[in-house]
Each structure stands twice: as C-alpha cells, then as structure tokens.
Design a protein around this motif. Structure first.
Motif, mmCIF file in Angstrom:
data_model
loop_
_atom_site.group_PDB
_atom_site.id
_atom_site.type_symbol
_atom_site.label_atom_id
_atom_site.label_comp_id
_atom_site.label_asym_id
_atom_site.label_seq_id
_atom_site.Cartn_x
_atom_site.Cartn_y
_atom_site.Cartn_z
ATOM 1 N N UNK A 28 -11.284 -20.826 11.315
ATOM 2 C CA UNK A 28 -10.601 -21.578 10.255
ATOM 3 C C UNK A 28 -9.524 -20.774 9.525
ATOM 4 N N UNK A 29 -9.097 -19.655 10.072
ATOM 5 C CA UNK A 29 -8.017 -18.906 9.433
ATOM 6 C C UNK A 29 -6.705 -19.687 9.490
ATOM 7 N N UNK A 30 -6.476 -20.406 10.590
ATOM 8 C CA UNK A 30 -5.251 -21.215 10.685
ATOM 9 C C UNK A 30 -5.235 -22.285 9.601
ATOM 10 N N UNK A 31 -6.405 -22.830 9.321
ATOM 11 C CA UNK A 31 -6.560 -23.839 8.270
ATOM 12 C C UNK A 31 -6.184 -23.244 6.914
ATOM 13 N N UNK A 32 -6.596 -21.981 6.696
ATOM 14 C CA UNK A 32 -6.385 -21.338 5.394
ATOM 15 C C UNK A 32 -4.930 -20.980 5.126
ATOM 16 N N UNK A 33 -4.193 -20.561 6.163
ATOM 17 C CA UNK A 33 -2.860 -20.001 5.925
ATOM 18 C C UNK A 33 -1.716 -20.977 6.168
ATOM 19 N N UNK A 34 -1.980 -22.139 6.766
ATOM 20 C CA UNK A 34 -0.884 -23.063 7.091
ATOM 21 C C UNK A 34 -0.160 -23.520 5.825
ATOM 22 N N UNK A 35 1.154 -23.317 5.731
ATOM 23 C CA UNK A 35 1.887 -23.694 4.517
ATOM 24 C C UNK A 35 2.182 -25.186 4.422
ATOM 25 N N UNK A 36 1.880 -25.938 5.502
ATOM 26 C CA UNK A 36 2.144 -27.377 5.503
ATOM 27 C C UNK A 36 0.862 -28.207 5.542
ATOM 28 N N UNK A 37 -0.279 -27.548 5.381
ATOM 29 C CA UNK A 37 -1.577 -28.238 5.393
ATOM 30 C C UNK A 37 -1.789 -29.062 6.659
ATOM 31 N N UNK A 38 -1.426 -28.480 7.792
ATOM 32 C CA UNK A 38 -1.489 -29.207 9.066
ATOM 33 C C UNK A 38 -2.894 -29.190 9.672
ATOM 34 N N UNK A 39 -3.675 -28.181 9.389
ATOM 35 C CA UNK A 39 -5.024 -28.054 9.924
ATOM 36 C C UNK A 39 -5.027 -27.992 11.453
ATOM 37 N N UNK A 40 -4.460 -26.943 12.042
ATOM 38 C CA UNK A 40 -4.453 -26.838 13.507
ATOM 39 C C UNK A 40 -5.841 -26.907 14.127
ATOM 40 N N UNK A 41 -6.857 -26.408 13.419
ATOM 41 C CA UNK A 41 -8.219 -26.443 13.964
ATOM 42 C C UNK A 41 -8.692 -27.880 14.148
ATOM 43 N N UNK A 42 -8.209 -28.802 13.325
ATOM 44 C CA UNK A 42 -8.545 -30.213 13.495
ATOM 45 C C UNK A 42 -7.912 -30.752 14.771
ATOM 46 N N UNK A 43 -6.684 -30.333 15.060
ATOM 47 C CA UNK A 43 -6.035 -30.739 16.304
ATOM 48 C C UNK A 43 -6.813 -30.240 17.513
ATOM 49 N N UNK A 44 -7.354 -29.038 17.411
ATOM 50 C CA UNK A 44 -8.149 -28.468 18.507
ATOM 51 C C UNK A 44 -9.435 -29.266 18.701
ATOM 52 N N UNK A 45 -10.097 -29.618 17.615
ATOM 53 C CA UNK A 45 -11.309 -30.438 17.712
ATOM 54 C C UNK A 45 -11.007 -31.785 18.368
ATOM 55 N N UNK A 46 -9.921 -32.397 17.962
ATOM 56 C CA UNK A 46 -9.549 -33.694 18.519
ATOM 57 C C UNK A 46 -9.168 -33.578 19.991
ATOM 58 N N UNK A 47 -8.543 -32.468 20.357
ATOM 59 C CA UNK A 47 -8.193 -32.258 21.765
ATOM 60 C C UNK A 47 -9.455 -32.139 22.608
ATOM 61 N N UNK A 48 -10.470 -31.486 22.088
ATOM 62 C CA UNK A 48 -11.734 -31.351 22.824
ATOM 63 C C UNK A 48 -12.347 -32.706 23.151
ATOM 64 N N UNK A 49 -12.103 -33.697 22.299
ATOM 65 C CA UNK A 49 -12.694 -35.020 22.537
ATOM 66 C C UNK A 49 -12.140 -35.685 23.793
ATOM 67 N N UNK A 50 -10.992 -35.201 24.294
ATOM 68 C CA UNK A 50 -10.413 -35.745 25.525
ATOM 69 C C UNK A 50 -11.124 -35.205 26.767
ATOM 70 N N UNK A 51 -11.990 -34.209 26.600
ATOM 71 C CA UNK A 51 -12.644 -33.582 27.745
ATOM 72 C C UNK A 51 -13.460 -34.578 28.555
ATOM 73 N N UNK A 52 -14.091 -35.535 27.891
ATOM 74 C CA UNK A 52 -14.936 -36.515 28.587
ATOM 75 C C UNK A 52 -14.152 -37.323 29.620
ATOM 76 N N UNK A 53 -12.886 -37.576 29.357
ATOM 77 C CA UNK A 53 -12.087 -38.401 30.269
ATOM 78 C C UNK A 53 -11.303 -37.567 31.283
ATOM 79 N N UNK A 54 -11.410 -36.242 31.178
ATOM 80 C CA UNK A 54 -10.655 -35.365 32.078
ATOM 81 C C UNK A 54 -11.546 -34.948 33.241
#
Length: 316
Positions: A213-239
């Motif tokens: 969660x360091x990316x979450x802490x330092x992002x100056x635009x509050x983008x939450x890259x770790x959330x994008x990673x979690x959401x990307x993992x959800x595509x694994x079932x269909x891959x």
C-alpha cells in the motif's frame, strides 16, 4: 503566521554527478506559508547555486516532472509547501533527495527510460473497433463505465508510486503500480478491442504485487494503484493462459475464503497447504522443523463463536 511573515529553513539537498558521486549541500532561505518546494529550489538555483539541477514544469501537479523525496517521502515538489513539512516534523531542517529506484543523472534529476518502458508495455491507448476507425460506427461510454475508469485515467506518470514500491526492486517481471493503474483503465474500458492481449500483459504481473500500500500512500492524485491491481486480478477467472504465479494466486484467494468461511479466521497452515500443494509444504515443513517453527504450523484453529455472522458478512 500571516501572509507576510517568513521563517528561515535549511534545505539539505542530496546532490549527484557521475564524476563525484553523492554529496550533501545545505542552503538557507526564508519562506512564507505559500512557498512550494519548486519555488524554494528555483530561488536556490537563481540566488545561491546555479549548479543545482532539478526538474519542474507545470507547478500545478499536472505534469508529474518534479517528483523527489522530501524528508524521505516521495512527493511532488510543486504540491508540497515547505512550512507544511516543517510543521509536520517540527523541524526547520528538511532533506531533499532524488527518488529511489530511478537511476540518478544529476542531483535531483533521474533517468525515466525504464519507467517509460514499463508504461508503454501495457499499450496505454484505446484500440477501437475497425468500424469506429472507419467512421461507420461510434463507441459510447455509459456513465457507470466512465465512473469506473475516471480515477485510473488521472495518472500523470510522476513515478512516485514506483519510487515507493519494494516489489519493482525485487521482481523485474512486476510492471509497477503506475503501469497497472494505466493498464486497468484500458482493460476495463468496454470500447477496447484487445482485452485478451491486455490480460496477457497484466494478469501475471498483478499477482506479483505485495500489497504494501505504499503506492496508495504517496500518490498525489489519489488514484489508488493497488485498487487497480486488485481489480485486474479479478480478470484471472476469465483468462485461459494463466501463468504459474497467477494460478497460485487464485488458489491462495480460494484458500483464504475457505478458511474464513469454516473458522472465521485465517488458518495459516491449511491456507499454505492449499496454496502451495503437498510436496512444497513438506519441503517447507522440514525447514520449519530445523528452525524450531514447526509448532506454529501444527496449531489447531478453533472456529470463532457465531460463525454464521461471519458468513453473512462475506455473503454466504
């Protein structure tokens, strides 16, 4: 402090050049409550030391070029006020360093080549249908899709999240939080036509994130890259063409879900066994026995009271 009041600060800048290596330089200057670090560095360069080198362009947190470490934290210099840092640390001596992970070029200027290579690997543009490109059709984006994509489209490629990320240092196959934020923005876009190719690029890498969660802490635009990673993992079932690390990641998630469903707890031994399999678990049991940690693997977990309430929470 009023607008006209000033306070003296000492900026300790970690400087670098290829001939001399690293050294520290100290600069004293007076700042008011509106002085950004980009302004402080500009004044140092114009009034005290013209050899000081740093990057800055827009001065409004849009271009992302002024990333640096301020008192050990990756920040945008233009978005950070000097006296805010003084107040936070209760100290008028502030350190400024080049970002971690990036190769230094001169002083606070770092080499972006590898960062850009990672960003361009994810193909950061929309690949529309042939009919749309030929003007025979149009793609419309629903409001709910726009809401899903908007946050991740705000990435300004500043690299602060990469500078703070330990996983990119130890795993070259991990694309990094910025690439995943931008990658998910297109992976989740219903107008895009190369979803399978994007999954091939992103899914294996997404399971290499350590969730610090360091990316979450330092992002100056509050983008939450770790959330994008979690959401990307959800595509694994269909891959279909899953890598070993993606398959193991799925097993780990299933094992955690099963453990909580049965006991209301994270039972580490059963989770590890289901994730890594019997053979690897036996190898690790031998290691644990030698190090005196085997007793932790043999702990019998008792289900929590009112386990049905836990099941309600997780939707079972």
């Amino acid at each position: 402090m009023t607008q006209s009041q000033e306070e003296e600060v000492i900026l300790k800048v970690k400087r670098f050049n290829p001939e001399k290596g690293y050294w520290w330089a100290e600069y004293k200057l007076k700042v008011d409550r509106f002085t950004q670090f980009t302004e402080a560095l500009r004044r140092i360069k114009s009034e005290q030391d013209p050899t000081l080198s740093y990057r800055a362009s827009c001065h409004m947190a849009v271009c992302g070029s002024c990333g640096m470490k301020i008192n050990g934290e990756p920040r945008l210099a233009c978005k950070t006020l000097v006296l805010d840092v003084v107040k936070k640390y209760n100290n008028n001596v502030i350190t400024i360093e080049p970002m971690d992970y990036f190769k230094p070029i001169k002083d606070l200027i770092v080499d972006w080549d590898e960062f850009y290579e990672r960003m361009f690997k994810i193909k950061p543009r929309l690949y529309q249908a042939k009919e749309v490109l030929e003007g025979k059709a149009e793609h419309r984006l629903k409001p709910e899709d726009q809401r899903e994509l908007w946050k991740f489209a705000q990435c300004i490629w500043c690299g602060l999240c990469v500078s703070a990320c330990p996983a990119v240092v130890i795993d070259q196959q991990f694309l990094g939080p910025a690439a995943h934020a931008k990658g998910y923005r297109f992976l989740a876009d219903p107008r895009d036509t190369i979803t399978e190719e994007r999954m091939k690029i992103l899914i294996d890498s997404s399971w290499r994130c350590t969730y610090c969660y360091q990316c979450f802490n330092v992002c100056p635009r509050d983008i939450e890259p770790v959330t994008a990673i979690k959401k990307t993992r959800s595509f694994t079932k269909t891959y279909k063409d899953k890598s070993e690390i993606a398959e193991r990641g799925e097993k780990h998630v299933e094992a955690i879900h099963e453990s909580i469903l049965k006991t209301g707890k994270l039972a580490e031994a059963p989770v590890y066994l289901k994730t890594y399999g019997v053979l690897q678990s036996l190898v690790d049991l031998v290691y644990m026995s030698k190090t005196g940690k085997l007793k932790y693997a043999l702990v019998q977990e008792r289900p929590v009271q009112n386990i049905n309430e836990i099941k309600k929470i997780i939707g079972e």
